[in-house]
Design a protein around this motif. Structure first.
Motif, PDB file in Angstrom:
ATOM      1  N   TYR A 175      -6.762  -9.299   5.231  1.00 15.01           N
ATOM      2  CA  TYR A 175      -5.438  -8.711   5.441  1.00 15.01           C
ATOM      3  C   TYR A 175      -4.381  -9.720   5.024  1.00 15.01           C
ATOM      4  O   TYR A 175      -4.376 -10.867   5.500  1.00 15.01           O
ATOM      5  CB  TYR A 175      -5.232  -8.317   6.904  1.00 15.01           C
ATOM      6  CG  TYR A 175      -3.850  -7.793   7.206  1.00 15.01           C
ATOM      7  CD1 TYR A 175      -3.464  -6.521   6.802  1.00 15.01           C
ATOM      8  CD2 TYR A 175      -2.919  -8.582   7.889  1.00 15.01           C
ATOM      9  CE1 TYR A 175      -2.187  -6.026   7.080  1.00 15.01           C
ATOM     10  CE2 TYR A 175      -1.641  -8.101   8.164  1.00 15.01           C
ATOM     11  CZ  TYR A 175      -1.285  -6.829   7.754  1.00 15.01           C
ATOM     12  OH  TYR A 175      -0.025  -6.352   8.011  1.00 15.01           O
ATOM     13  N   LYS A 211      -1.598   1.786   5.174  1.00 12.37           N
ATOM     14  CA  LYS A 211      -0.830   1.552   3.950  1.00 12.37           C
ATOM     15  C   LYS A 211       0.454   2.376   3.911  1.00 12.37           C
ATOM     16  O   LYS A 211       1.409   2.012   3.226  1.00 12.37           O
ATOM     17  CB  LYS A 211      -1.689   1.880   2.730  1.00 12.37           C
ATOM     18  CG  LYS A 211      -2.899   0.980   2.550  1.00 12.37           C
ATOM     19  CD  LYS A 211      -3.739   1.446   1.369  1.00 12.37           C
ATOM     20  CE  LYS A 211      -4.988   0.596   1.205  1.00 12.37           C
ATOM     21  NZ  LYS A 211      -5.848   1.078   0.093  1.00 12.37           N
ATOM     22  N   THR A 212       0.482   3.501   4.646  1.00 11.54           N
ATOM     23  CA  THR A 212       1.638   4.390   4.599  1.00 11.54           C
ATOM     24  C   THR A 212       2.764   3.960   5.529  1.00 11.54           C
ATOM     25  O   THR A 212       3.900   4.426   5.368  1.00 11.54           O
ATOM     26  CB  THR A 212       1.233   5.839   4.960  1.00 11.54           C
ATOM     27  OG1 THR A 212       0.882   5.909   6.360  1.00 11.54           O
ATOM     28  CG2 THR A 212       0.042   6.302   4.130  1.00 11.54           C
ATOM     29  N   GLU A 225      -6.465   3.270   5.252  1.00 11.74           N
ATOM     30  CA  GLU A 225      -5.699   4.086   4.317  1.00 11.74           C
ATOM     31  C   GLU A 225      -4.386   4.533   4.933  1.00 11.74           C
ATOM     32  O   GLU A 225      -3.345   4.563   4.267  1.00 11.74           O
ATOM     33  CB  GLU A 225      -6.522   5.297   3.881  1.00 11.74           C
ATOM     34  CG  GLU A 225      -7.701   4.961   2.992  1.00 11.74           C
ATOM     35  CD  GLU A 225      -7.254   4.277   1.690  1.00 11.74           C
ATOM     36  OE1 GLU A 225      -6.297   4.778   1.070  1.00 11.74           O
ATOM     37  OE2 GLU A 225      -7.857   3.256   1.325  1.00 11.74           O
TER      38      GLU A 225
END
Length: 394
Positions: free
Chosen positions: A115, A91-92, A88
């Motif tokens: 991926y 993703k940033t 998670e």
């Protein structure tokens, strides 16, 4: 990872996979720290060293292996380990990430994931189907590595070139006398496949990796605050596992023989909420003088504190009732769910077995008069479940 066919194996969608065990982690560590003369150093200073070497036997068409050692003085080992695991959070900050998801869990130390990565024009984008393996150790070290595998739930896509990770991993070491820092050793042998000349790949990798390490350190430093904002104070990451000894003769933790100071019974306590509340790897619960929190979060914290206080009260009363005796009061801090009228004989036997187990585990901590840490709870719970599993006929 290699040609070792000695197992153990796990099946997923009709495909058998040899899962990585302690001996495989030892092999990766040996490769990460080896000091033979085959590594060529391209850059080195006080913080980072970049090296390459041809693969054994000239395999993979001349694609070099790359090894980078990076010292991160302001990133604790556990923070980097969590950062590397947390999809998670990736993703940033990973601008090249097009997609990523878990395909299946093989066991507590191995999974298979997808991926997809963006490549610069005019190159086609690449994707991977990798088995990822991880383990943490009693000396404060952590290790994650992967290699590519096929899986029926991860077919090749027309818009991607399926790349291959021969072996890629991260070896995280604590810095002596600096609990707030770590050393990362990154090793990769990856083939992006397609029509890219290997000479260009070899040149690009040794040039790009230092900037990747800089980015990784910067993101790891920001992860602490991000995780505080993202996760509840009681959150325990699913990738955390009991610690292993590097020189262990077993692949996974197993029950340890009882000593004179502890009862001869499986050692975990089921007081999970109380244990998590004092987990040494999480931040302390905010107090009334700490930073402000929202009404919903504050209500959750107040409820948790009340539950911990009630558990501590029960411990105190039970210990007083014992009067120093070797047996504890017959109450369970985490009773098994009540029986139902339509329970089968097998379910009834399961409930009885689990209730007896939990009562035995409760007695240990009642006798000690303390709430365990989350690490103690999870490690010892694993030992009990593993012991029970070994007694079930195949």
């Amino acid at each position: 990872m290699d040609d070792d066919d000695s197992g153990p194996y796990v099946e997923s969608c009709g495909q058998r996979y040899r899962v990585m065990v302690l001996k495989d982690f030892c092999k990766f560590r040996a490769m990460a720290v080896e000091q033979d003369g085959n590594w060529t150093t391209h850059f080195s200073d006080a913080c980072i060293t970049v090296q390459t070497k041809p693969p054994p036997g000239g395999a993979q068409g001349g694609l070099n292996m790359v090894r980078v050692r990076r010292e991160m003085k302001e990133v604790p080992p556990l923070v980097l380990y969590n950062n590397l695991h947390d999809a998670e959070y990736r993703k940033t900050w990973d601008a090249n990430m097009l997609a990523g998801h878990n395909i299946c869990d093989l066991n507590k130390h191995n999974d298979i994931g997808y991926y997809g990565a963006k490549f610069p024009w005019p190159l086609a984008n690449r994707d991977f189907c990798n088995m990822r393996s991880w383990m943490e150790f009693t000396n404060g070290e952590f290790l994650i590595f992967n290699h590519s595998v096929p899986h029926s739930d991860c077919p090749v896509k027309k818009s991607f070139v399926r790349a291959k990770s021969v072996i890629t991993g991260y070896y995280v070491q604590p810095i002596p006398n600096n609990p707030n820092g770590c050393v990362l050793i990154y090793v990769t042998h990856t083939d992006p496949c397609g029509s890219i000349p290997h000479s260009i790949i070899n040149f690009s990798m040794k040039q790009a990796v230092p900037s990747i390490m800089n980015k990784m350190e910067e993101c790891a430093q920001k992860y602490i605050q991000w995780s505080k904002d993202r996760y509840a104070p009681t959150h325990v990451h699913h990738w955390r596992t009991p610690q292993m000894d590097w020189d262990s003769k077993q692949d996974y933790p197993s029950p340890t023989p009882p000593t004179a100071a502890e009862p001869k019974s499986p050692a975990p306590s089921p007081m999970l909420k109380a244990a998590i509340a004092r987990e040494e790897f999480e931040q302390p619960l905010p107090t009334s003088t700490g930073p402000p929190v929202g009404p919903e979060t504050q209500q959750q914290l107040d409820t948790l504190r009340a539950e911990v206080a009630e558990l501590q009260r029960k411990l105190f009363i039970a210990k007083q009732n014992q009067g120093g005796a070797s047996t504890a009061s017959p109450f369970s801090l985490a009773p098994v769910a009540p029986a139902q009228d339509d329970d089968t004989t097998a379910i009834q036997q399961y409930r009885a077995l689990m209730q007896d187990t939990l009562n035995t585990l409760d007695r240990m901590y009642v006798q000690e008069g303390r709430v365990p840490t989350a690490r103690e709870y999870l490690t010892r719970l694993h030992a009990v479940l593993d012991g029970l599993k070994r007694t079930i006929p195949r």
